[in-house]
Design a protein around this motif. Structure first.
Motif, PDB file in Angstrom:
ATOM      1  N   MET A 252     -27.637  21.657 -24.762  1.00 39.40           N
ATOM      2  CA  MET A 252     -28.600  22.740 -24.854  1.00 39.40           C
ATOM      3  C   MET A 252     -29.757  22.303 -25.759  1.00 39.40           C
ATOM      4  O   MET A 252     -29.543  21.817 -26.862  1.00 39.40           O
ATOM      5  N   SER A 253     -30.978  22.464 -25.290  1.00 38.27           N
ATOM      6  CA  SER A 253     -32.136  22.029 -26.060  1.00 38.27           C
ATOM      7  C   SER A 253     -32.436  23.003 -27.203  1.00 38.27           C
ATOM      8  O   SER A 253     -31.917  24.114 -27.255  1.00 38.27           O
ATOM      9  N   ILE A 254     -33.301  22.567 -28.081  1.00 37.39           N
ATOM     10  CA  ILE A 254     -33.684  23.390 -29.224  1.00 37.39           C
ATOM     11  C   ILE A 254     -34.351  24.677 -28.741  1.00 37.39           C
ATOM     12  O   ILE A 254     -34.071  25.763 -29.266  1.00 37.39           O
ATOM     13  N   SER A 255     -35.200  24.568 -27.736  1.00 41.28           N
ATOM     14  CA  SER A 255     -35.883  25.745 -27.198  1.00 41.28           C
ATOM     15  C   SER A 255     -34.888  26.759 -26.647  1.00 41.28           C
ATOM     16  O   SER A 255     -35.045  27.964 -26.848  1.00 41.28           O
ATOM     17  N   ASP A 256     -33.872  26.262 -25.961  1.00 36.15           N
ATOM     18  CA  ASP A 256     -32.840  27.160 -25.424  1.00 36.15           C
ATOM     19  C   ASP A 256     -32.068  27.840 -26.552  1.00 36.15           C
ATOM     20  O   ASP A 256     -31.778  29.041 -26.483  1.00 36.15           O
ATOM     21  N   ASN A 257     -31.732  27.057 -27.583  1.00 38.82           N
ATOM     22  CA  ASN A 257     -31.042  27.630 -28.744  1.00 38.82           C
ATOM     23  C   ASN A 257     -31.888  28.712 -29.406  1.00 38.82           C
ATOM     24  O   ASN A 257     -31.374  29.761 -29.794  1.00 38.82           O
ATOM     25  N   LEU A 258     -33.177  28.433 -29.532  1.00 42.42           N
ATOM     26  CA  LEU A 258     -34.083  29.408 -30.153  1.00 42.42           C
ATOM     27  C   LEU A 258     -34.128  30.702 -29.345  1.00 42.42           C
ATOM     28  O   LEU A 258     -34.098  31.795 -29.921  1.00 42.42           O
ATOM     29  N   THR A 259     -34.184  30.580 -28.035  1.00 43.76           N
ATOM     30  CA  THR A 259     -34.246  31.763 -27.178  1.00 43.76           C
ATOM     31  C   THR A 259     -32.972  32.591 -27.315  1.00 43.76           C
ATOM     32  O   THR A 259     -33.029  33.820 -27.443  1.00 43.76           O
ATOM     33  N   GLU A 260     -31.824  31.915 -27.299  1.00 43.36           N
ATOM     34  CA  GLU A 260     -30.549  32.621 -27.455  1.00 43.36           C
ATOM     35  C   GLU A 260     -30.451  33.292 -28.830  1.00 43.36           C
ATOM     36  O   GLU A 260     -30.031  34.437 -28.953  1.00 43.36           O
ATOM     37  N   ASP A 261     -30.855  32.560 -29.874  1.00 35.81           N
ATOM     38  CA  ASP A 261     -30.795  33.107 -31.230  1.00 35.81           C
ATOM     39  C   ASP A 261     -31.791  34.242 -31.426  1.00 35.81           C
ATOM     40  O   ASP A 261     -31.549  35.166 -32.193  1.00 35.81           O
ATOM     41  N   LEU A 262     -32.918  34.178 -30.711  1.00 35.43           N
ATOM     42  CA  LEU A 262     -33.902  35.255 -30.771  1.00 35.43           C
ATOM     43  C   LEU A 262     -33.296  36.544 -30.214  1.00 35.43           C
ATOM     44  O   LEU A 262     -33.430  37.616 -30.821  1.00 35.43           O
ATOM     45  N   LYS A 263     -32.599  36.420 -29.099  1.00 35.83           N
ATOM     46  CA  LYS A 263     -31.938  37.588 -28.507  1.00 35.83           C
ATOM     47  C   LYS A 263     -30.891  38.151 -29.464  1.00 35.83           C
ATOM     48  O   LYS A 263     -30.802  39.369 -29.661  1.00 35.83           O
ATOM     49  N   SER A 264     -30.098  37.263 -30.064  1.00 31.53           N
ATOM     50  CA  SER A 264     -29.062  37.702 -31.008  1.00 31.53           C
ATOM     51  C   SER A 264     -29.670  38.392 -32.220  1.00 31.53           C
ATOM     52  O   SER A 264     -29.157  39.417 -32.691  1.00 31.53           O
ATOM     53  N   ALA A 265     -30.770  37.837 -32.736  1.00 31.07           N
ATOM     54  CA  ALA A 265     -31.427  38.430 -33.910  1.00 31.07           C
ATOM     55  C   ALA A 265     -32.004  39.795 -33.567  1.00 31.07           C
ATOM     56  O   ALA A 265     -31.977  40.718 -34.404  1.00 31.07           O
ATOM     57  N   MET A 266     -32.515  39.949 -32.341  1.00 31.90           N
ATOM     58  CA  MET A 266     -33.037  41.256 -31.920  1.00 31.90           C
ATOM     59  C   MET A 266     -31.919  42.293 -31.872  1.00 31.90           C
ATOM     60  O   MET A 266     -32.076  43.410 -32.347  1.00 31.90           O
ATOM     61  N   LYS A 267     -30.797  41.893 -31.293  1.00 34.38           N
ATOM     62  CA  LYS A 267     -29.659  42.816 -31.183  1.00 34.38           C
ATOM     63  C   LYS A 267     -29.115  43.190 -32.553  1.00 34.38           C
ATOM     64  O   LYS A 267     -28.680  44.311 -32.772  1.00 34.38           O
ATOM     65  N   ALA A 268     -29.132  42.225 -33.490  1.00 34.59           N
ATOM     66  CA  ALA A 268     -28.582  42.455 -34.835  1.00 34.59           C
ATOM     67  C   ALA A 268     -29.610  43.081 -35.785  1.00 34.59           C
ATOM     68  O   ALA A 268     -29.287  43.378 -36.928  1.00 34.59           O
ATOM     69  N   HIS A 269     -30.840  43.248 -35.301  1.00 32.80           N
ATOM     70  CA  HIS A 269     -31.930  43.784 -36.134  1.00 32.80           C
ATOM     71  C   HIS A 269     -32.136  42.948 -37.399  1.00 32.80           C
ATOM     72  O   HIS A 269     -32.396  43.482 -38.469  1.00 32.80           O
TER      73      HIS A 269
END
Length: 147
Positions: A1-18
């Motif tokens: 998984m590339s860095i960009s993909d990791n960032l996108t996944e972590d962005l979604k997680s951070a949004m859900k976790a506020h």
């Protein structure tokens, strides 16, 4: 998984976790990567992505130093929290011992013997440690070995 993909996944997680801190840092990294992509005119390689992230880490560390110097503990704490998130994406940093060993090998490799060879050694070693070691630490180590 590339860095960009990791960032996108972590962005979604951070949004859900506020998690506003992580959200801001991830958005900042994604923006820096996009800007670099536009500037270079092609998709970034993994090395180029790591270079951008290393640059962001360096800027954050410089900000911490400046805020400490200015007595702004509130901003120091904020930057340190951002640095924790940035470090998740940054390449693993070399230890002092690993840097010293690489400096010794490079000095032998370029047949350096005196401080006048400093530039030659730095020119040879920096591509080897790009993104994996702070340039000032490498600089000090080279000076110590040549001096």
């Amino acid at each position: 998984m590339s860095i960009s993909d990791n960032l996108t996944e972590d962005l979604k997680s951070a949004m859900k976790a506020h998690d506003k801190n992580a959200l801001n840092v991830i958005r900042s990294i994604k923006t820096a990567l996009t800007n670099e992509k536009i500037q270079l005119g092609h998709d970034l390689s993994d090395d180029e992505e790591l270079t951008v992230i290393s640059r962001e880490v360096k800027q954050c560390k410089e900000s911490i130093a400046e805020f400490k110097e200015g007595g702004r503990d509130d901003l120091v704490a904020e930057q340190e929290e951002q640095l924790k998130v940035l470090n998740k994406y940054a390449p693993k940093q070399m230890s002092k011992d690993e840097i010293d060993k690489l400096v010794e090998e490079t000095i032998k490799e370029v047949n350096a013997s005196a401080m006048s060879d400093f530039g030659k050694v730095m020119g040879a070693i920096m591509p080897k440690v790009k993104g994996k070691a702070d340039g000032s630490v490498v600089n000090q180590s080279v000076k110590a070995h040549l001096g």
